[in-house]
Design a protein around this motif. Structure first.
Motif, short mmCIF file in Angstrom:
data_model
loop_
_atom_site.label_atom_id
_atom_site.label_comp_id
_atom_site.label_asym_id
_atom_site.label_seq_id
_atom_site.Cartn_x
_atom_site.Cartn_y
_atom_site.Cartn_z
N GLY A 219 0.83 -1.20 0.00
CA GLY A 219 0.00 0.00 0.00
C GLY A 219 0.86 1.24 0.00
N ASN B 203 1.98 -1.88 -4.73
CA ASN B 203 0.75 -1.11 -4.75
C ASN B 203 -0.06 -1.52 -5.96
OD1 ASN B 203 -0.64 1.30 -3.38
ND2 ASN B 203 -0.74 1.84 -5.55
N ARG B 204 -1.37 -1.49 -5.82
CA ARG B 204 -2.23 -1.88 -6.94
C ARG B 204 -1.96 -1.02 -8.16
NH1 ARG B 204 -8.60 -1.34 -6.15
NH2 ARG B 204 -7.93 0.84 -6.15
N VAL C 132 1.40 -3.32 6.42
CA VAL C 132 0.28 -3.03 5.54
C VAL C 132 -0.31 -1.67 5.87
CG1 VAL C 132 -1.96 -3.85 4.72
CG2 VAL C 132 -0.24 -5.50 5.45
N LEU D 34 -3.32 0.28 3.91
CA LEU D 34 -4.25 0.35 2.79
C LEU D 34 -5.44 1.24 3.15
CD1 LEU D 34 -4.00 -3.40 1.80
CD2 LEU D 34 -3.21 -1.47 0.43
N ALA E 148 -9.97 -3.62 1.78
CA ALA E 148 -8.78 -3.68 0.92
C ALA E 148 -7.72 -4.60 1.52
CB ALA E 148 -8.20 -2.27 0.73
N VAL F 96 -6.09 -7.98 -0.32
CA VAL F 96 -4.66 -8.08 -0.57
C VAL F 96 -4.06 -9.29 0.15
CG1 VAL F 96 -2.43 -6.96 -0.14
CG2 VAL F 96 -4.33 -5.64 -1.09
N THR G 23 -3.37 -0.15 8.87
CA THR G 23 -4.58 0.39 8.24
C THR G 23 -5.60 0.74 9.32
OG1 THR G 23 -4.20 -1.06 6.35
CG2 THR G 23 -6.41 -0.11 6.58
#
Length: 293
Positions: A13, A36-37, A68, A70, A75, A79, A96
């Motif tokens: 992320g 990252n996406r 992490v 995100l 999300a 992931v 997160t």
């Protein structure tokens, strides 16, 4: 992950906070893999030494410590599911924002998948990470936290472990951040009122430390009263505070400034008064808010 070794870290992320986390690890000398996406978000980090993984599985396989950051718990679930068996045996620190219930559910998932799970809350803005002012709170697997602690010190020397309940860090976060969010509305309303009276908001700034300095003492006094279930009016009573409060609301209404936040607060005062607590101290508002006596 001993203190003498720069632990390899993977950051999943790369939003504002995730990117800041990765930069801070890199600055502290930790080999850092990122994913990252939207892959382009990794470019700036690659330029300063990060390794960009092509997939979540590749990223997770690159380090024993997975951090992490995100958008939300949904999300995170997607992931981590994509990482699959690659997470087994890893220490996973989830920074997160989540609810305590989500944190506990994520811990159950991690336990099934052989992951040492630590839930965390970042009590700092992204640019504050790695500075003396940064505070991070952690809860969950103590062995996982102690293993990761030397690396996590890069983010905050004041990182604090709160206990084995995985939801505890999220609960601390929600309780403390509520003070911030309502203070934000107080700042906004104060400046709106000042402007309506022909006063620049900047003219208020020199006087704010005196008010802010009252907050630690107020929180300590209120917490002590609630824990003792005893609400002496050492400073003021609910009745007298409500009178001052209604005067304040009148001033805002006179200028046409939205009084919604004040009206909600006024409802709490009135519930306390209707319950016969007018002579009590302000700490009594806590159980009133909680629906108790």
């Amino acid at each position: 992950m001993s203190s003498g070794i720069r632990t390899p870290v993977t950051v999943l992320g790369l939003g504002l906070m995730g990117s800041a986390i990765a930069k801070t690890f890199l600055a502290a000398g930790h080999p850092t893999t990122v994913w990252n996406r939207t892959a382009a978000k990794a470019d700036a980090l690659v330029e300063i030494g990060a390794k960009d993984a092509a997939s979540v599985t590749e990223a997770v396989g690159a380090a024993p410590l997975i951090v992490v950051s995100l958008l939300d718990d949904d999300a995170v679930a997607k992931v981590l599911s994509a990482a699959g068996p690659a997470l087994r045996g890893k220490v996973l620190v989830n920074l997160t924002s989540s609810t305590p219930e989500q944190s506990r559910a994520r811990a159950e998932w991690a336990d099934v998948h052989g992951v040492s799970y630590v839930d965390g809350a970042v009590m700092a803005v992204p640019q504050g990470l790695g500075t003396p002012d940064a505070l991070l709170l952690y809860s969950g697997s103590e062995s996982g936290y102690r293993t990761a602690e030397p690396a996590l010190k890069a983010l905050s020397e004041k990182g604090t472990y709160l206990g084995a309940d995985h939801g505890r860090a999220a609960a601390f976060d929600a309780a403390l951040v509520s003070v911030f969010w309502l203070s934000l509305f107080g700042v906004s309303m104060g400046i709106a009122l000042a402007e309506a009276e022909g006063i620049r908001g900047s003219e208020l700034v020199p006087f704010t430390p005196a008010l802010i300095g009252l907050m630690p003492g107020l929180m300590a006094q209120t917490a002590a009263q609630v824990e003792a279930d005893h609400y002496p009016a050492d400073d003021t009573t609910i009745s007298s505070a409500y009178e001052a409060f209604t005067t304040l609301r009148t001033i805002f209404a006179h200028h046409g400034i939205d009084t919604g936040v004040l009206d909600a607060s006024g409802d709490v005062f009135r519930r306390a008064l209707d319950s016969g607590y007018g002579a009590d101290g302000l700490g009594r508002l806590v159980p009133v808010l909680g629906g108790g006596r």
